[in-house]
Motif scaffolding. Structure first.
Motif, PDB file in Angstrom:
ATOM      1  N   ASN A 208       0.846  -1.191   0.000  1.00 25.63           N
ATOM      2  CA  ASN A 208       0.000   0.000   0.000  1.00 25.63           C
ATOM      3  C   ASN A 208       0.885   1.246   0.000  1.00 25.63           C
ATOM      4  O   ASN A 208       1.739   1.396   0.871  1.00 25.63           O
ATOM      5  CB  ASN A 208      -0.859  -0.056   1.281  1.00 25.63           C
ATOM      6  N   THR A 212      -1.404   4.403  -4.394  1.00 25.73           N
ATOM      7  CA  THR A 212      -2.168   3.170  -4.596  1.00 25.73           C
ATOM      8  C   THR A 212      -3.573   3.418  -5.140  1.00 25.73           C
ATOM      9  O   THR A 212      -4.069   2.651  -5.967  1.00 25.73           O
ATOM     10  CB  THR A 212      -2.179   2.350  -3.283  1.00 25.73           C
ATOM     11  N   LEU A 217      -1.752  -1.505  -5.890  1.00 23.72           N
ATOM     12  CA  LEU A 217      -0.746  -1.896  -4.901  1.00 23.72           C
ATOM     13  C   LEU A 217       0.605  -2.100  -5.592  1.00 23.72           C
ATOM     14  O   LEU A 217       0.668  -2.195  -6.833  1.00 23.72           O
ATOM     15  CB  LEU A 217      -1.173  -3.208  -4.237  1.00 23.72           C
ATOM     16  N   SER A 305      -4.131  11.032  -0.992  1.00 22.49           N
ATOM     17  CA  SER A 305      -4.016   9.937  -0.023  1.00 22.49           C
ATOM     18  C   SER A 305      -3.795  10.541   1.362  1.00 22.49           C
ATOM     19  O   SER A 305      -3.300  11.670   1.486  1.00 22.49           O
ATOM     20  CB  SER A 305      -2.870   8.983  -0.384  1.00 22.49           C
ATOM     21  N   GLN A 410      -6.283   3.123   7.567  1.00 15.69           N
ATOM     22  CA  GLN A 410      -5.709   3.103   6.217  1.00 15.69           C
ATOM     23  C   GLN A 410      -6.843   3.008   5.205  1.00 15.69           C
ATOM     24  O   GLN A 410      -7.664   2.102   5.278  1.00 15.69           O
ATOM     25  CB  GLN A 410      -4.804   1.888   6.048  1.00 15.69           C
ATOM     26  N   VAL A 412      -8.596   2.229   1.722  1.00 13.01           N
ATOM     27  CA  VAL A 412      -8.471   1.369   0.538  1.00 13.01           C
ATOM     28  C   VAL A 412      -9.429   1.923  -0.507  1.00 13.01           C
ATOM     29  O   VAL A 412     -10.640   1.979  -0.285  1.00 13.01           O
ATOM     30  CB  VAL A 412      -8.810  -0.099   0.862  1.00 13.01           C
ATOM     31  N   TYR A 464      -5.639  -7.805   5.482  1.00 13.32           N
ATOM     32  CA  TYR A 464      -4.503  -7.404   4.642  1.00 13.32           C
ATOM     33  C   TYR A 464      -3.231  -8.065   5.176  1.00 13.32           C
ATOM     34  O   TYR A 464      -2.845  -7.849   6.324  1.00 13.32           O
ATOM     35  CB  TYR A 464      -4.390  -5.875   4.657  1.00 13.32           C
TER      36      TYR A 464
END
Ligand SMILES: Cc1cc2nc3c(=O)[nH]c(=O)nc-3n(C[C@H](O)[C@H](O)[C@H](O)COP(=O)(O)OP(=O)(O)OC[C@H]3O[C@@H](n4cnc5c(N)ncnc54)[C@H](O)[C@@H]3O)c2cc1C
Length: 512
Positions: A208, A212, A217, A305, A410, A412, A464
């Motif tokens: 990550n 990403t 990834l 991000s 985090q 995704v 993960y």
């Protein structure tokens, strides 16, 4: 080809504990070493190799026999026998993953790896593989004296194709080195956010990165893996050749072979805007609201991000935007919250440059660490409810042991899988006997996260791998169909199941 981790992935929440033993205790536990003296001893030992092999084989002590046979075949530069150089033994990020193997293999080429794997097969000796050594899980990249450690650090060559589109990297290279090499050509690789992380493990678990959301990834950006199989052969796995193995290595972990080279596609991004702010812990609920708002809104701008963590004494938000910018609108919800201080002022520079302020390297004395994964859909109330649960638990453990923990979310991106989140905690100043108490915070918190997300229809059954703890099973979370496919691939490329039986650690298909 989309990585397995991404296909199976969704909203990922991971938890990590970092526990540091007091410095004085570690200092006395460590053996003092004199490298020159050790090399002399090794040479003397080498003179008696033949008798040692015979003795070891006669006594059935296979690790000793394997080490001796390997040293006889490849020499003492590649095979380090007892007494080992302690800096090589202990080159792991976490004390929890340091053990003293019988000997250390330090291959310089795929061909060395092939020969060494065959020797281990002959002697049926257990082994571990260490690239960057960042896993805190005991035995994932370490092994005790019944086994052998592959230390891949000598295989860290980095080369760029003429057109700058592919970077070929040895498993022992660190992401900081790779991004520096790519930067010199004006390109970027999708890798690890912290420069000391190894290429080897991060890529096999997913990877990550700041980019990403836009580019997938790290594993998604692998063009070709060169790997050594159980019978010692060296093969390439890519979209055209051994494509089933190619798919399996993208998130399937270390079950299939030892990867000896990663050919990574570069991405056409060079500029990065970034800024980081520190907040007080009493702003946590506001920050969690802002995080969920960004995930549901601003994050649809795939250039954005956020690295998000809340500790017991401060909170940190790092925002990145993959273009030259000035206060990107995507981060609007965070701009509403007044920070305590600026950790990194708004900066326009290269992607590589962010490795400088984020570099923690290896502490001279590694701490005791753990991390733990859980997944769910994005939901501010869920975050806040779990945070309040975690805060009580983490504070109690802190008061009892001095340990600190950090709560990390985090994101995704929808572009990678379903949209999601992740979580980490850090623990400092703890003694080894407090490990289980410290880990209990992440264990109960992930259980709580799961329970609440199930009750609210927000759960996602995905772990993960790169954030999963020793007792978790990320492979099982990929779903039955994927697991069966992975097992078929493992059997095809490793018919004797050497990796399933002899590789240390638990993120293996044989452990499901
Ligand atoms: C400070 C820190 C920051 C992190 N940041 C990120 C991040 O930004 N993004 C992210 O996705 N993850 C991140 N992680 C998690 C990280 O990806 C995992 O810890 C990963 O396992 C580290 O890879 P490594 O090579 O350093 O680890 P190692 O401990 O060397 O290896 C981990 C596992 O991979 C296996 N392995 C390693 N090399 C090979 C090989 N060549 N062939 C076969 N198997 C191999 C090992 O046997 C072991 O099971 C971070 C971890 C830490 C501690």
């Amino acid at each position: 080809m989309r990585s397995l981790a991404a296909i199976s992935g969704a909203l990922c929440v991971s938890v990590a504990l970092v526990v540091a033993l007091p410095q004085e205790k570690l200092a006395t536990e460590r053996r003092r070493t004199d490298n020159a003296g050790l090399y002399l001893l090794s040479r003397r030992e080498n003179e008696g190799l033949a008798s040692k092999i015979t003795q070891a084989e006669a006594s059935g002590a296979n690790p000793e026999a394997a080490c001796a046979a390997a040293q006889a075949a490849l020499g003492e530069t590649i095979v380090q026998t007892q007494p080992l150089i302690q800096t090589d033994v202990e080159n792991n990020w976490s004390q929890t993953c340091i053990a003293e193997p019988r000997c250390i293999f330090q291959p310089a080429s795929a061909s060395d790896v092939g020969k060494l794997v065959q020797i281990l097969d002959d002697h049926q000796v257990k082994f571990a593989v260490r690239s960057g050594g960042h896993s805190p899980n005991p035995g994932w990249s370490s092994i005790g004296d019944a086994g052998v450690l592959f230390d891949m650090s000598a295989m860290s060559t980095i080369s760029l194709s003429e057109d700058g589109k592919v970077v070929s990297v040895g498993p022992g290279a660190r992401w900081g080195q790779v991004s520096t090499a790519a930067d010199s050509k004006g390109v970027t690789v999708v890798g690890g956010r912290e420069p000391a992380i190894g290429v080897g493990g991060l890529t096999l678990g997913g990877g990550n990165f700041y980019l990403t959301s836009e580019f997938g990834l790290a594993a998604d950006n692998v063009k070709n893996f060169e790997a050594v199989l159980a019978d010692g052969t060296i093969i390439n796995a890519n979209a055209d050749e051994n494509s089933d193995l190619f798919w399996s290595l993208k998130g399937g972990g270390p079950s299939f072979g030892i990867v000896t080279r990663y050919d990574l596609s570069t991405v056409p991004v060079y500029d990065l805007w970034y800024a980081a702010y520190l907040y007080t812990p009493d702003q946590a609920l506001e920050l969690l609201d802002a995080m969920a708002q960004w995930q549901k809104g601003g994050a649809s701008d795939l250039r954005s991000s956020v690295v998000f963590s809340i500790g017991l004494d401060s909170a940190l938000v790092l925002m990145t935007y993959s273009a030259q910018a000035e206060s990107p609108a995507a981060f609007g919800p965070f701009y509403q919250i007044k920070p305590l201080t600026i950790a990194i002022p708004p900066t326009n520079d290269t992607v590589r440059s962010l490795h400088d302020p984020t570099s923690s390297g290896f502490a001279p004395t590694p701490g005791r660490h753990d991390y733990r994964a859980v997944s769910s859909q994005v939901d501010a109330q869920l975050y806040k409810d779990v945070y309040e649960f975690w805060l009580v638990e983490a504070t109690a453990v802190h008061e009892a042991t001095g340990a600190n923990q950090t709560f990390v979310i985090q994101h995704v991106s929808r572009n990678v899988a379903q949209q999601g989140v992740g979580w980490t905690s850090l623990v400092d100043g703890l003694d080894e006997e407090d490990d289980e108490l410290a880990r209990s915070v992440s264990i109960t918190t992930t259980a709580r996260w799961r329970e609440l997300s199930q009750e609210r229809g927000l759960d996602i059954d995905f772990l993960y791998m790169n954030d999963a703890s020793r007792d978790q099973s990320p492979l099982a979370s990929y779903g039955e169909e994927n697991v069966q496919k992975l097992k078929d691939v493992a059997l095809k490329y490793d018919p004797t199941q050497l990796f399933q039986n002899l590789l240390n650690g638990r993120f293996l298909l044989s452990k499901l």
